[in-house]
Scaffold this motif. Structure first.
Motif, PDB file in Angstrom:
ATOM      1  N   LYS A  24      -7.137  -2.822   4.039  1.00  0.00           N
ATOM      2  CA  LYS A  24      -6.338  -3.571   5.138  1.00  0.00           C
ATOM      3  C   LYS A  24      -4.837  -4.337   4.440  1.00  0.00           C
ATOM      4  O   LYS A  24      -3.958  -3.975   5.068  1.00  0.00           O
ATOM      5  CB  LYS A  24      -7.319  -4.882   5.487  1.00  0.00           C
ATOM      6  CG  LYS A  24      -6.679  -5.417   6.738  1.00  0.00           C
ATOM      7  CD  LYS A  24      -7.338  -6.363   7.375  1.00  0.00           C
ATOM      8  CE  LYS A  24      -6.656  -6.985   8.715  1.00  0.00           C
ATOM      9  NZ  LYS A  24      -7.223  -8.014   9.259  1.00  0.00           N
ATOM     10  N   THR A  25      -5.087  -4.818   3.433  1.00  0.00           N
ATOM     11  CA  THR A  25      -3.837  -5.394   2.795  1.00  0.00           C
ATOM     12  C   THR A  25      -2.938  -4.118   2.466  1.00  0.00           C
ATOM     13  O   THR A  25      -1.772  -4.533   2.500  1.00  0.00           O
ATOM     14  CB  THR A  25      -4.351  -6.391   1.725  1.00  0.00           C
ATOM     15  OG1 THR A  25      -5.040  -7.526   2.049  1.00  0.00           O
ATOM     16  CG2 THR A  25      -3.009  -6.929   1.161  1.00  0.00           C
ATOM     17  N   ALA A  26      -3.473  -3.217   1.791  1.00  0.00           N
ATOM     18  CA  ALA A  26      -2.527  -2.106   1.194  1.00  0.00           C
ATOM     19  C   ALA A  26      -1.896  -1.307   2.294  1.00  0.00           C
ATOM     20  O   ALA A  26      -0.742  -1.143   2.316  1.00  0.00           O
ATOM     21  CB  ALA A  26      -3.406  -1.343   0.198  1.00  0.00           C
ATOM     22  N   PRO A  30       4.830  -2.037   3.151  1.00  0.00           N
ATOM     23  CA  PRO A  30       5.851  -0.908   3.591  1.00  0.00           C
ATOM     24  C   PRO A  30       5.910   0.217   2.753  1.00  0.00           C
ATOM     25  O   PRO A  30       6.656   1.029   3.289  1.00  0.00           O
ATOM     26  CB  PRO A  30       6.996  -1.947   3.578  1.00  0.00           C
ATOM     27  CG  PRO A  30       6.687  -3.073   2.382  1.00  0.00           C
ATOM     28  CD  PRO A  30       5.389  -3.134   2.714  1.00  0.00           C
ATOM     29  N   VAL A  31       5.129   0.232   1.843  1.00  0.00           N
ATOM     30  CA  VAL A  31       5.029   1.520   0.946  1.00  0.00           C
ATOM     31  C   VAL A  31       3.382   1.947   0.695  1.00  0.00           C
ATOM     32  O   VAL A  31       2.576   1.061   0.947  1.00  0.00           O
ATOM     33  CB  VAL A  31       5.707   1.260  -0.503  1.00  0.00           C
ATOM     34  CG1 VAL A  31       7.348   1.033  -0.384  1.00  0.00           C
ATOM     35  CG2 VAL A  31       4.947   0.047  -1.168  1.00  0.00           C
ATOM     36  N   LEU A  64      -2.257   0.077 -10.381  1.00  0.00           N
ATOM     37  CA  LEU A  64      -1.800   0.103  -8.991  1.00  0.00           C
ATOM     38  C   LEU A  64      -0.270   0.637  -9.278  1.00  0.00           C
ATOM     39  O   LEU A  64       0.192   0.331 -10.031  1.00  0.00           O
ATOM     40  CB  LEU A  64      -1.623  -1.140  -8.303  1.00  0.00           C
ATOM     41  CG  LEU A  64      -2.932  -1.916  -7.856  1.00  0.00           C
ATOM     42  CD1 LEU A  64      -2.776  -3.438  -7.625  1.00  0.00           C
ATOM     43  CD2 LEU A  64      -3.788  -1.422  -6.960  1.00  0.00           C
ATOM     44  N   ALA A  65       0.061   1.575  -8.268  1.00  0.00           N
ATOM     45  CA  ALA A  65       1.421   2.185  -8.272  1.00  0.00           C
ATOM     46  C   ALA A  65       1.979   2.303  -6.819  1.00  0.00           C
ATOM     47  O   ALA A  65       1.268   2.587  -5.735  1.00  0.00           O
ATOM     48  CB  ALA A  65       1.433   3.507  -9.027  1.00  0.00           C
ATOM     49  N   ALA A  66       3.371   2.110  -6.905  1.00  0.00           N
ATOM     50  CA  ALA A  66       4.093   2.345  -5.552  1.00  0.00           C
ATOM     51  C   ALA A  66       5.347   2.470  -5.970  1.00  0.00           C
ATOM     52  O   ALA A  66       5.893   2.303  -7.128  1.00  0.00           O
ATOM     53  CB  ALA A  66       4.091   1.194  -4.793  1.00  0.00           C
ATOM     54  N   ALA A  71       8.334  -2.093  -3.118  1.00  0.00           N
ATOM     55  CA  ALA A  71       7.098  -1.754  -4.072  1.00  0.00           C
ATOM     56  C   ALA A  71       6.966  -2.858  -4.961  1.00  0.00           C
ATOM     57  O   ALA A  71       5.521  -3.064  -4.915  1.00  0.00           O
ATOM     58  CB  ALA A  71       7.543  -0.521  -4.876  1.00  0.00           C
ATOM     59  N   GLU A  72       7.718  -3.522  -5.397  1.00  0.00           N
ATOM     60  CA  GLU A  72       7.437  -4.569  -6.299  1.00  0.00           C
ATOM     61  C   GLU A  72       6.432  -5.447  -5.627  1.00  0.00           C
ATOM     62  O   GLU A  72       5.637  -6.243  -5.886  1.00  0.00           O
ATOM     63  CB  GLU A  72       8.530  -5.150  -6.833  1.00  0.00           C
ATOM     64  CG  GLU A  72       9.380  -4.310  -7.842  1.00  0.00           C
ATOM     65  CD  GLU A  72       8.623  -4.047  -9.256  1.00  0.00           C
ATOM     66  OE1 GLU A  72       7.832  -4.925  -9.606  1.00  0.00           O
ATOM     67  OE2 GLU A  72       8.627  -2.731  -9.639  1.00  0.00           O
ATOM     68  N   ALA A  73       7.149  -6.123  -4.481  1.00  0.00           N
ATOM     69  CA  ALA A  73       6.539  -7.255  -3.612  1.00  0.00           C
ATOM     70  C   ALA A  73       5.103  -6.806  -3.124  1.00  0.00           C
ATOM     71  O   ALA A  73       4.108  -7.452  -3.148  1.00  0.00           O
ATOM     72  CB  ALA A  73       7.290  -7.902  -2.391  1.00  0.00           C
ATOM     73  N   ALA A  74       4.867  -5.263  -2.805  1.00  0.00           N
ATOM     74  CA  ALA A  74       3.901  -4.909  -2.197  1.00  0.00           C
ATOM     75  C   ALA A  74       2.811  -4.763  -3.300  1.00  0.00           C
ATOM     76  O   ALA A  74       1.497  -5.188  -3.139  1.00  0.00           O
ATOM     77  CB  ALA A  74       4.018  -3.309  -1.453  1.00  0.00           C
TER      78      ALA A  74
END
Length: 87
Positions: A24-26, A30-31, A64-66, A71-74
């Motif tokens: 749910k959080t992921a 926004p990414v 974890l990767a984005a 991306a950093e905040a996520a």
């Protein structure tokens, strides 16, 4: 691409309730965030089924990767949850 290495804090690992909260959080980020164990293929962190098939147990390190704007905040948000005992 940004990455975070995090140790799974939940005593049952990423299974059932922790997987639902994490997905749910992921999914709200926004990414797209992926999660994997060392040497394994990544799965989408916003997918409960993907998280359940990951096989991440208590004490395992996950990556974890984005990529993209935000991306950093996520990753910070999701990493904080993985490092929390959600049981």
């Amino acid at each position: 691409m940004s990455e975070r290495r995090v140790t799974v804090a939940s005593k049952v690992g990423i299974h059932a309730r922790p997987a639902a909260l994490l997905a749910k959080t992921a999914a709200a980020q926004p990414v797209v965030i992926t999660i994997r164990k060392e040497g394994a293929e990544p799965v989408e962190a916003g997918s409960i089924l993907g998280l359940m098939t990951l096989g991440a147990s208590h004490g395992d390190e996950v990556i974890l990767a984005a990529e993209g704007e935000g991306a950093e905040a996520a990753l910070d948000e999701v990493a904080k949850l993985v490092a929390t005992d959600m049981d």
